[in-house]
Design a protein around this motif. Structure first.
Motif, PDB file in Angstrom:
ATOM      1  N   MET A   1       0.838  -1.208   0.000  1.00 23.22           N
ATOM      2  CA  MET A   1       0.000   0.000   0.000  1.00 23.22           C
ATOM      3  C   MET A   1       0.877   1.264   0.000  1.00 23.22           C
ATOM      4  SD  MET A   1      -2.887   1.190   2.747  1.00 23.22           S
ATOM      5  CE  MET A   1      -4.064  -0.056   2.362  1.00 23.22           C
ATOM      6  N   LYS A   2       0.428   2.256  -0.773  1.00 22.97           N
ATOM      7  CA  LYS A   2       1.180   3.510  -0.855  1.00 22.97           C
ATOM      8  C   LYS A   2       0.336   4.583  -0.155  1.00 22.97           C
ATOM      9  CE  LYS A   2       3.494   5.953  -4.594  1.00 22.97           C
ATOM     10  NZ  LYS A   2       3.889   5.885  -5.984  1.00 22.97           N
TER      11      LYS A   2
ATOM     12  N   ARG B   1       8.479   1.823   2.847  1.00 21.97           N
ATOM     13  CA  ARG B   1       7.122   1.244   2.802  1.00 21.97           C
ATOM     14  C   ARG B   1       6.144   2.139   2.033  1.00 21.97           C
ATOM     15  NH1 ARG B   1       9.694  -1.373   5.696  1.00 21.97           N
ATOM     16  NH2 ARG B   1       9.272  -3.419   6.572  1.00 21.97           N
ATOM     17  N   GLU B   2       6.665   3.159   1.390  1.00 21.41           N
ATOM     18  CA  GLU B   2       5.871   4.097   0.581  1.00 21.41           C
ATOM     19  C   GLU B   2       4.842   4.865   1.410  1.00 21.41           C
ATOM     20  OE1 GLU B   2       6.004   2.965  -3.866  1.00 21.41           O
ATOM     21  OE2 GLU B   2       4.907   1.358  -2.873  1.00 21.41           O
ATOM     22  N   VAL B   3       5.248   5.219   2.619  1.00 25.15           N
ATOM     23  CA  VAL B   3       4.437   6.104   3.455  1.00 25.15           C
ATOM     24  C   VAL B   3       5.101   7.483   3.418  1.00 25.15           C
ATOM     25  CG1 VAL B   3       3.696   6.631   5.820  1.00 25.15           C
ATOM     26  CG2 VAL B   3       3.632   4.256   4.993  1.00 25.15           C
ATOM     27  N   GLY B   4       4.342   8.480   2.974  1.00 24.31           N
ATOM     28  CA  GLY B   4       4.898   9.831   2.879  1.00 24.31           C
ATOM     29  C   GLY B   4       5.004  10.489   4.250  1.00 24.31           C
ATOM     30  N   THR B   5       6.128  11.149   4.497  1.00 21.17           N
ATOM     31  CA  THR B   5       6.311  11.899   5.750  1.00 21.17           C
ATOM     32  C   THR B   5       7.054  13.188   5.405  1.00 21.17           C
ATOM     33  OG1 THR B   5       8.448  10.870   6.175  1.00 21.17           O
ATOM     34  CG2 THR B   5       6.520   9.809   7.189  1.00 21.17           C
ATOM     35  N   GLU B   6       7.101  14.108   6.349  1.00 21.11           N
ATOM     36  CA  GLU B   6       7.902  15.315   6.135  1.00 21.11           C
ATOM     37  C   GLU B   6       8.413  15.813   7.479  1.00 21.11           C
ATOM     38  OE1 GLU B   6      10.160  17.140   4.739  1.00 21.11           O
ATOM     39  OE2 GLU B   6       8.977  17.211   2.876  1.00 21.11           O
TER      40      GLU B   6
ATOM     41  N   VAL C   1      -0.145   3.026   8.094  1.00 20.10           N
ATOM     42  CA  VAL C   1       0.876   3.942   8.620  1.00 20.10           C
ATOM     43  C   VAL C   1       1.232   3.540  10.052  1.00 20.10           C
ATOM     44  CG1 VAL C   1       1.419   6.340   9.251  1.00 20.10           C
ATOM     45  CG2 VAL C   1       0.087   5.882   7.174  1.00 20.10           C
ATOM     46  N   ALA C   2       0.191   3.354  10.866  1.00 19.86           N
ATOM     47  CA  ALA C   2       0.431   3.037  12.286  1.00 19.86           C
ATOM     48  C   ALA C   2       1.123   1.681  12.427  1.00 19.86           C
ATOM     49  CB  ALA C   2      -0.889   3.048  13.043  1.00 19.86           C
ATOM     50  N   ALA C   3       0.713   0.705  11.626  1.00 22.06           N
ATOM     51  CA  ALA C   3       1.333  -0.623  11.713  1.00 22.06           C
ATOM     52  C   ALA C   3       2.802  -0.541  11.303  1.00 22.06           C
ATOM     53  CB  ALA C   3       0.578  -1.607  10.821  1.00 22.06           C
ATOM     54  N   SER C   4       3.091   0.282  10.308  1.00 23.06           N
ATOM     55  CA  SER C   4       4.487   0.429   9.865  1.00 23.06           C
ATOM     56  C   SER C   4       5.328   1.073  10.958  1.00 23.06           C
ATOM     57  CB  SER C   4       4.563   1.288   8.592  1.00 23.06           C
ATOM     58  OG  SER C   4       3.769   0.729   7.584  1.00 23.06           O
ATOM     59  N   VAL C   5       4.759   2.077  11.615  1.00 25.09           N
ATOM     60  CA  VAL C   5       5.484   2.736  12.720  1.00 25.09           C
ATOM     61  C   VAL C   5       5.720   1.715  13.838  1.00 25.09           C
ATOM     62  CG1 VAL C   5       5.364   4.533  14.492  1.00 25.09           C
ATOM     63  CG2 VAL C   5       4.583   5.034  12.168  1.00 25.09           C
TER      64      VAL C   5
END
Ligand code: PLP
Length: 375
Positions: A1-2, A302-307, A357-361
């Motif tokens: 998932m992106k 994991r293709e999760v955008g952050t900044e 997102v939360a699972a990736s964190v």
């Protein structure tokens, strides 16, 4: 998932027929600069904020520039602002040949405080510019008390905070001026650059209206040297459409923030702190984390955008080396600058995306880490 940090295409799809027709209407009437759409949007935006005047300008940066100019800021003056902000907050002060004087922040909200500002007031202080960072307002009561006692005008940098409230009052209505940005990624975003100044006084409004058209009134008669800083009709027409949805979009952001708080509970880091009496609009959902850069890299894979807003406090920027600040000048901001990470938040974000997102964190911290030392 992106999962993108922000996906404006989804917002466009949700308002497409209305937005397209508003744009077509401007193309047909051809009054592209300061047309009827600007006047209409200004009235709607003033009503939304609960203030008498809203003046559309070319960007959030210009809103700050014109507001400071209207306060009389010029060569030799000092303006106190937060060191933990986007560069524009300081840049506009320098552009008026005044000196930005920085102040440290509250570690929980990332906002500048009256106590920190009080230490910096001198006889040269011409204005105080609190920045409502990430969409939560500064603790304004003590700040206004300080400013009023010294008779120093307050210019609120509300670029990230449209619709945010402090004790029931909206951002941009407590100082002499409020300044907003309609940069596309803002909670109320245009189709390009745009900004707005709010104020209660008729004379102040008149002055800002003059400053945005080269200081002229009537046309071609210039009592002062101003700027070319007008909001154009295409922006205003688009903003009018979007303003109708802003409260519901803010509700969506707040729901997402509350859901993140639950999904991320128990991890060795800090989720955003919403201070009592504040209504946070979650322009950003920013966490303070150990091993921030490593987490960011992991999420990118994991293709999760952050900044990172912002990696270097303003007092340590190269262009301000001559002001003489050093590492250690503002320990809270400096510490936060290496810890903060903004996660995807926008009203159209789905439960599945947020879970991912939360699972990736959680996966990143699966072996545990010492909690951050919070002062
Ligand atoms: C805190 C802050 N101040 C000022 C600005 C400047 O706004 P603009 O990009 O519309 O010029 C921004 C936006 O980027 C901002 O986040």
């Amino acid at each position: 998932m992106k999962v993108p940090l922000l996906d404006l295409k989804r917002q466009y799809q949700s308002v497409k027929p209305e937005l397209d027709s508003a744009i077509m209407n401007v193309l047909a009437h051809t009054q592209f600069i300061l047309g009827p759409d600007v006047k209409q949007f200004e009235e709607e935006a003033a009503a939304f904020c609960g203030i008498k005047h809203a003046i559309g300008v070319a960007s959030g940066t210009d809103a700050l520039l014109l507001a400071l100019r209207a306060c009389g800021v010029g060569p030799g003056d000092e303006v106190i602002t937060s060191t933990f902000s986007f560069f524009a907050s300081a840049g506009v002060i320098s552009r008026l040949s005044a000196t930005p004087v920085f102040a440290d922040i509250d570690p929980k909200t990332y906002n500048v405080t009256a106590d920190q500002i009080a230490k910096k007031v001198t006889s040269k202080t011409k204005a105080i510019m609190p920045v409502h960072i990430y969409g939560q307002m500064v603790d304004m009561d003590p700040l206004m008390e300080l400013a009023n006692s010294k008779k120093i005008p307050v210019v609120e940098d509300a670029a990230q905070a449209i619709g945010a409230k402090y004790k029931g009052k909206k951002a941009g209505t407590l100082g002499r001026f409020g300044c907003f940005s309609f940069f596309p990624s803002k909670n109320l975003g245009g189709l390009g650059d745009g900004g707005m100044v709010t104020c209660q006084s008729d004379e102040d409004a008149e002055l800002v209206r003059k400053l945005r058209v080269h200081g002229s009134k009537p046309k071609y008669y210039h009592s002062l040297v101003g700027y070319n800083s007008r909001l154009d009709s295409l922006q205003a027409a688009a903003l009018s459409v979007k303003l109708k949805y802003l409260e519901s979009w803010t509700g969506g952001r707040r729901k997402r923030a509350a859901r993140y708080n639950q999904l991320l509970a128990g991890l060795p880091f800090e989720t955003p702190f919403e201070r009592e009496h504040n209504f946070h609009i979650y322009h950003q959902y920013t966490v303070a984390v150990p091993k921030r850069n490593e987490l960011r890299k992991f999420l990118t894979e994991r293709e999760v955008g952050t900044e990172i807003y912002y990696p270097l406090p303003l007092h340590l920027q190269e262009c301000y080396a001559s002001l003489g600040y050093k590492e250690g000048s503002f320990p809270v901001a400096e510490k936060r600058a290496v810890e903060v990470l903004s996660l995807p938040i926008f009203p159209e974000l789905t439960d599945e995306e947020q879970n991912f997102v939360a699972a990736s964190v959680r996966e990143f911290y699966r072996d545990g880490l010492p909690a951050l030392a919070i002062n």
